[in-house]
Write an enzyme that holds these catalytic residues in place. Structure first.
Site, mmCIF file in Angstrom:
data_model
loop_
_atom_site.group_PDB
_atom_site.id
_atom_site.type_symbol
_atom_site.label_atom_id
_atom_site.label_comp_id
_atom_site.label_asym_id
_atom_site.label_seq_id
_atom_site.Cartn_x
_atom_site.Cartn_y
_atom_site.Cartn_z
ATOM 1 N N ILE A 172 66.289 7.418 -80.330
ATOM 2 C CA ILE A 172 67.130 7.559 -79.134
ATOM 3 C C ILE A 172 68.570 7.122 -79.402
ATOM 4 C CG2 ILE A 172 66.653 5.297 -78.063
ATOM 5 C CD1 ILE A 172 66.977 8.758 -76.344
ATOM 6 N N SER A 181 70.126 -2.831 -87.391
ATOM 7 C CA SER A 181 68.800 -2.233 -87.557
ATOM 8 C C SER A 181 68.246 -2.738 -88.876
ATOM 9 C CB SER A 181 68.906 -0.701 -87.570
ATOM 10 O OG SER A 181 67.832 -0.096 -86.915
ATOM 11 N N LYS A 193 65.194 1.938 -71.492
ATOM 12 C CA LYS A 193 63.939 1.848 -70.756
ATOM 13 C C LYS A 193 62.764 1.776 -71.733
ATOM 14 C CE LYS A 193 61.522 4.936 -71.125
ATOM 15 N NZ LYS A 193 60.797 5.810 -72.154
ATOM 16 N N ASP A 224 55.110 5.554 -71.607
ATOM 17 C CA ASP A 224 56.484 5.532 -72.135
ATOM 18 C C ASP A 224 57.284 6.690 -71.534
ATOM 19 O OD1 ASP A 224 58.564 4.567 -74.257
ATOM 20 O OD2 ASP A 224 58.396 6.725 -74.514
#
Ligand code: NAP
Length: 310
Positions: free
Chosen positions: A16, A38, A93, A171
């Site tokens: 995402i 990351s 989210k 999800d």
């Protein structure tokens, strides 16, 4: 109020972040991508990159805010760490793996006077606000939510989604609930659910749910990760003024006498909201969609189904 660009760090360079966050940040002149974090990724172009948020906070460039795009199970500690440094935080989210940890973050943000934004991207789909306006004041007779997608297409190799706290089919299903809690005129709550859990997994691959709103209207929800062929992300509402259908995840709205379909994308709107919240020193943390999912695990019947492999 305007000002210098907000210096952002994106934490979690996964699907995402690449698909939506980085392009939306690049297109917003109020934002400056100052760093990325990351553990197993090399970063993007010339932006300073760090293996952990701790490394960035210790040695990195000055930042004002972090965007957290990592799986829900590992969100809380990083969000709390950022808030403790006085940084504004945007949570992808779902905002956390439990409702209580999100409440703790919200309290922390409030005490620190910084922005916490639980971003529900589906609410920024172009059909959603017109749907909310059209439904206002109408009597609802029936609501049906059908959210069926192919997990192999949309979540390839995402092992976390099948672990506790990864939500499985919820999800994507929580996106439908983020829309429903926003557009339906009355609060609603779960009355029954069946969650289908593959024998080799810890999270549901499908779920059938029934909710009821405070006016007594039934809301059904059909979630399935095993869909092949055409995908379904549809909400249909029968009312005393005719039927509304919000399809393609909120992108297309069919009303009895009109069709609303724009090519707008959701993430530019999400970032515009984050900028406004920061400039106005506000927080936006709506946990209703996560609460409804938690209630499905609390109140639903769980059945074991055939094992599933990616
Ligand atoms: P993903 O492709 O699996 O990426 C998750 C990333 O999180 C990985 O790149 C991983 O980094 C990073 N990560 C894991 N633990 C970390 C840690 N402790 N510190 C920093 N980074 C860490 O997952 P995704 O699809 O992007 O989903 C992430 C979140 O966005 C989920 O909550 C999901 O619900 C939400 N979301 C996803 C989509 C979608 O279409 N995929 C759409 C909207 C929202 P490394 O690769 O470096 O290990």
């Amino acid at each position: 109020m305007t000002g210098a660009p907000i210096r952002l760090a994106v934490v979690g360079l996964g699907k995402i972040a690449h698909d939506q966050h980085l392009p939306a940040i690049a297109a917003n002149s109020s934002l400056d991508l100052a760093a990325t974090v990351s553990p197993h990724h090399g970063g993007v172009a010339t932006t300073p990159h760090f293996a952990s948020l701790g490394d960035l906070l210790a040695d990195g460039p000055a930042i004002d805010a972090v965007v957290i795009c990592i799986p829900p199970q590992v969100r809380y500690d990083l969000a709390a760490q950022a808030l403790a440094r006085g940084l504004h935080v945007f949570l992808e989210k779902p905002p956390g793996a439990t409702v209580a940890e999100v409440a703790a973050l919200s309290n922390q943000a409030q005490a620190s006077g910084v922005t916490l934004f639980a971003g529900w991207h589906s609410r920024f789909a172009p059909g959603v606000e017109p749907a909310r306006e059209w439904l206002s004041g109408k009597r609802l007779d029936r609501v049906a939510i059908v959210w069926r997608e192919d997990v192999r297409v949309w979540h390839p190799g995402q092992a976390w989604i099948w672990e506790p706290g990864g939500l499985g089919v919820f999800d994507p299903g929580i996106n439908a609930l983020s829309i429903a809690t926003h557009i339906l005129p009355h609060a609603f709550f779960l009355t029954a659910a069946t969650l289908s859990i593959p024998a080799n997994r810890a999270a549901p691959i499908a779920a059938d749910l029934v909710f009821r709103d405070t006016a007594g209207t039934a809301i059904t929800m059909d979630l399935d990760f095993r869909q092949t062929g055409p995908q379904s992300w549809d909400i249909t509402v029968d009312t005393d003024g005719g039927t509304l259908t919000l399809s393609s995840g909120g992108a297309v709205l069919h009303l009895p006498d009109a069709i609303v379909a724009h090519d707008e994308r959701e993430y530019p709107g999400l970032y515009a909201r984050f900028v406004d919240l920061i400039r106005d020193c506000r927080r936006e943390v709506d946990t209703r969609p996560l609460q409804l999912v938690a209630d499905a695990f609390l109140r639903g019947r769980q059945q074991i189904v055939e094992a599933f492999d990616d």
